[in-house]
Design a protein around this motif. Structure first.
Motif, PDB file in Angstrom:
ATOM      1  N   ASP A 119       1.197   3.992  -2.129  1.00  0.00           N
ATOM      2  CA  ASP A 119       2.618   4.240  -1.877  1.00  0.00           C
ATOM      3  C   ASP A 119       3.131   3.347  -0.750  1.00  0.00           C
ATOM      4  OD1 ASP A 119       2.822   6.123  -3.860  1.00  0.00           O
ATOM      5  OD2 ASP A 119       2.505   7.845  -2.537  1.00  0.00           O
ATOM      6  N   GLU A 120       2.317   3.170   0.294  1.00  0.00           N
ATOM      7  CA  GLU A 120       2.734   2.330   1.412  1.00  0.00           C
ATOM      8  C   GLU A 120       2.849   0.876   0.966  1.00  0.00           C
ATOM      9  OE1 GLU A 120       2.849  -0.216   4.754  1.00  0.00           O
ATOM     10  OE2 GLU A 120       1.154  -0.145   3.348  1.00  0.00           O
ATOM     11  N   LEU A 121       1.848   0.410   0.198  1.00  0.00           N
ATOM     12  CA  LEU A 121       1.871  -0.978  -0.261  1.00  0.00           C
ATOM     13  C   LEU A 121       3.003  -1.213  -1.246  1.00  0.00           C
ATOM     14  CD1 LEU A 121       0.570  -3.769  -0.323  1.00  0.00           C
ATOM     15  CD2 LEU A 121      -1.056  -2.908  -2.037  1.00  0.00           C
ATOM     16  N   ALA A 122       3.298  -0.221  -2.083  1.00  0.00           N
ATOM     17  CA  ALA A 122       4.377  -0.372  -3.074  1.00  0.00           C
ATOM     18  C   ALA A 122       5.722  -0.607  -2.390  1.00  0.00           C
ATOM     19  CB  ALA A 122       4.456   0.864  -3.955  1.00  0.00           C
ATOM     20  N   GLY A 123       5.898  -0.045  -1.193  1.00  0.00           N
ATOM     21  CA  GLY A 123       7.134  -0.268  -0.454  1.00  0.00           C
ATOM     22  C   GLY A 123       7.301  -1.695   0.024  1.00  0.00           C
ATOM     23  N   ARG A 124       6.223  -2.479  -0.066  1.00  0.00           N
ATOM     24  CA  ARG A 124       6.257  -3.879   0.356  1.00  0.00           C
ATOM     25  C   ARG A 124       6.365  -4.835  -0.834  1.00  0.00           C
ATOM     26  NH1 ARG A 124       4.236  -4.286   5.720  1.00  0.00           N
ATOM     27  NH2 ARG A 124       3.451  -2.277   6.503  1.00  0.00           N
TER      28      ARG A 124
END
Length: 232
Positions: A119-124
């Motif tokens: 989820d954190e990486l998807a925001g990037r």
């Protein structure tokens, strides 16, 4: 056997072994790999959130906690985001709705730590995808292709002429960034390419296709391939 398949088979063998467990030597023999490879695989399962237990000493081994449930394939955060990005960037691709549902199923069974990292990486990762066409039209041509039934379409050509056609779907093809339904046109009695974005209406009939094949379309361009092919 690929590693992902072996991890799944390994988890199933551990599950079947119940409270008895399996020794690393037995697992190595059954999968025709080294004991060292088996132990690395067991560590990978544990990192993915699998409830692997170990019992040292004579008669010991490895097993899974009773009642546990595992996804068939364990993905890393970056692999999960790669799937999310691919689906988001291809909203007009055939079966994109099914692909999105499949990705969501995968996300739902990720272990909490991997899901949080994904989820954190998807925001990037930002995606600018063009608006997709009519979902009803896409669903109709997708169903016709999957069931191999004639689809009746209202089609507007590039020159602006609108006609009704009965088409036997043969394949979907992406050309110059645009998806096409390629099929046997019963009106023209020939293979024709129809840009999905120019299909105004589509209805699946009960008439089965008569067996036209991909070979009738001809050879794909040198840079094109079927989606089941492995990346170069």
């Amino acid at each position: 056997m690929k590693r992902a398949e072996r991890l799944h088979a390994l988890s199933e063998m551990l599950r079947r072994s119940g409270s008895r467990g399996c020794s690393a030597e037995r697992l190595a023999h059954d999968f025709d790999v080294s004991v060292r490879t088996v132990k690395r695989d067991l560590e990978a399962l544990e990192r993915s959130g699998a409830p692997v237990w170990s019992r040292p000493g004579p008669g010991g081994g490895y097993g899974l906690a009773a009642g546990s449930s595992l996804p068939p394939v364990s993905l890393s955060a970056s692999q999960a985001v790669a799937l999310m990005a691919a689906v988001s960037a291809a909203r007009d691709a055939p079966y994109s709705d099914s692909a999105a549902a499949g990705v969501q199923k995968i996300l739902d069974v990720l272990d909490p730590r991997t899901r949080a990292r994904a989820d954190e990486l998807a925001g990037r990762v930002w995606v600018s995808a063009p608006p997709s066409g009519s979902r009803a039209i896409r669903s109709a041509v997708e169903e016709a292709m999957a069931e191999q039934r004639v689809v009746r379409i209202r089609y507007t050509s590039q020159g602006g002429t609108t006609t009704d056609r009965d088409v036997e779907p043969v394949l979907f093809a992406s050309r110059n960034g645009q998806w096409h339904l390629v099929g046997w046109c019963r009106t023209r009695e020939a293979i024709r390419w129809f840009a999905v974005s120019r299909i105004q209406r589509a209805n699946v009939t009960s008439t089965p296709c008569t067996g036209h094949t991909v070979d009738e379309v001809g050879e794909p361009p040198s840079h094109a391939r079927a989606v089941h092919g492995q990346p170069d």
